[in-house]
Design a protein around this motif. Sequence first.
Motif, mmCIF file in Angstrom:
data_model
loop_
_atom_site.group_PDB
_atom_site.id
_atom_site.type_symbol
_atom_site.label_atom_id
_atom_site.label_comp_id
_atom_site.label_asym_id
_atom_site.label_seq_id
_atom_site.Cartn_x
_atom_site.Cartn_y
_atom_site.Cartn_z
ATOM 1 N N ASP A 411 0.835 -1.191 0.000
ATOM 2 C CA ASP A 411 0.000 0.000 0.000
ATOM 3 C C ASP A 411 0.874 1.246 0.000
ATOM 4 N N THR A 415 -2.017 4.143 -3.764
ATOM 5 C CA THR A 415 -3.065 3.126 -3.711
ATOM 6 C C THR A 415 -4.243 3.587 -2.850
ATOM 7 N N LYS A 419 -8.070 3.799 -4.206
ATOM 8 C CA LYS A 419 -9.218 3.166 -3.573
ATOM 9 C C LYS A 419 -10.294 4.194 -3.221
ATOM 10 N N LYS A 422 -11.954 5.431 -6.496
ATOM 11 C CA LYS A 422 -12.681 4.327 -7.107
ATOM 12 C C LYS A 422 -14.047 4.182 -6.433
ATOM 13 N N GLU A 423 -14.014 4.302 -5.093
ATOM 14 C CA GLU A 423 -15.262 4.232 -4.339
ATOM 15 C C GLU A 423 -16.197 5.386 -4.729
#
Length: 430
Positions: A411, A415, A419, A422-423
């Motif tokens: 991580d 990253t 994330k 992306k959410e």
Amino acid sequence: MKKYIVLLSLSLFGFAQQTPAPKQTKSILILNAKAHLGNGQVIENSLISIVDGKIAAIGDATVMRVAAHDVTIDASGKHVYPGFIAPNSTLGLVEIDAVRASDDESEIGEFNPHVRSIIAYNSESKLVETTRPNGVLIAQITPRGGRIPGSSSIVQLDAWTWEDATIKVNDGIHLNWPKSYSRAGWWAEPGGIEINKNYEPQTKSIQEYFESAFAYLGSKNTKKDIPFEAMNGLQSGQKTLYINANGEKEIIDAVLFKKKNNIKNMTIVGGYYAFRVAPLLKENNVSVLLKRVHDLPLLEDEDVNLPYKNAKLLVDAGVLVGLENAGDMERMQTRNLPFYAGTCAAWGLSKEQALQLISGNTAKILGIDEQYGTLEAGKSATLFISEGDALDMKSNLISLAFIDGRNISLDSHHTELYKRYKEKFEQAKK
């Protein structure tokens, strides 16, 4: 005012990096991956046993048998590589270029062999953790500035402190060789290159400094000279002399300097025109850490693809070659090291030869090849598993990485942002 300073610091530096992995306690068995050993060899269907941070056994899984392990990883269809090595790096010495307080890559003065980069290394740099998801697990932390910037050290990139990170301390002295030419006027002006009239005096001052240092080391002087003490080991081979030079004349003069001063181990850093004097380098056992591959030619009338071909020219001539990444945004670019090797493969080298440029070859140049750089029984279990070709940015997707057998975090700030957003877009679809 103090409140605003604190808030600014938090916004610039963020929080500490991922927690370093604990020492390996369970034996690990990796099965069925295609193992790229880093020495030019490949095992199509491999078995790799990791015990107490070391590679206990490695071989063909179809014929080799080992006792049961605590953890078994089926890596069918995947690839295993030795951890990539980034030499001549300022990773961990500068966090934000525009924030002076976070910049600790150089000291004042011309001759500073006693300056040790390792004590300035920030193991919690957020830039350090961005290298690991691409397989760069080891780096040579190198100072900048002056004629002799200082001494480098080699670290693994998952540690609490610089003491924990250190693999090899004070591995070599770095020397910025003078240029035989200089640029006049604004950098974009055509025809702005002229002969450096101070070249001879500058090289003479280097020779005089080395002569004084070696004379001091060979005497029984009771008064201790710390800079001269740092030069100890260059003639015995305990330390390597890394000379930053790109021009043909500069490289020839550097090799002559090596011979004159009985320096056992020397590496040319940059070496853009090293291919022109490759026989001389091979004859004198001088290796090359080649300047950044993803770059433009030094001269406007040169082959635009020369930076891509350079590694093959040297490898074909029998010179030991690795890749380095100094230059603009070098710390942020460290994560692209495997793709430099991939470009070398696209321009003449085989994939396994290109892999050696950032693994086995670099380990030899840095003097850590007894433990790192290749996948061999008895060596450190510093390696990673990739879903595809690690030298190809399209397929380099690392699922697991180990440093000295420790299963490290992949991580990073990158990253985490991936994330998070992306959410955001997944929520927008609902």
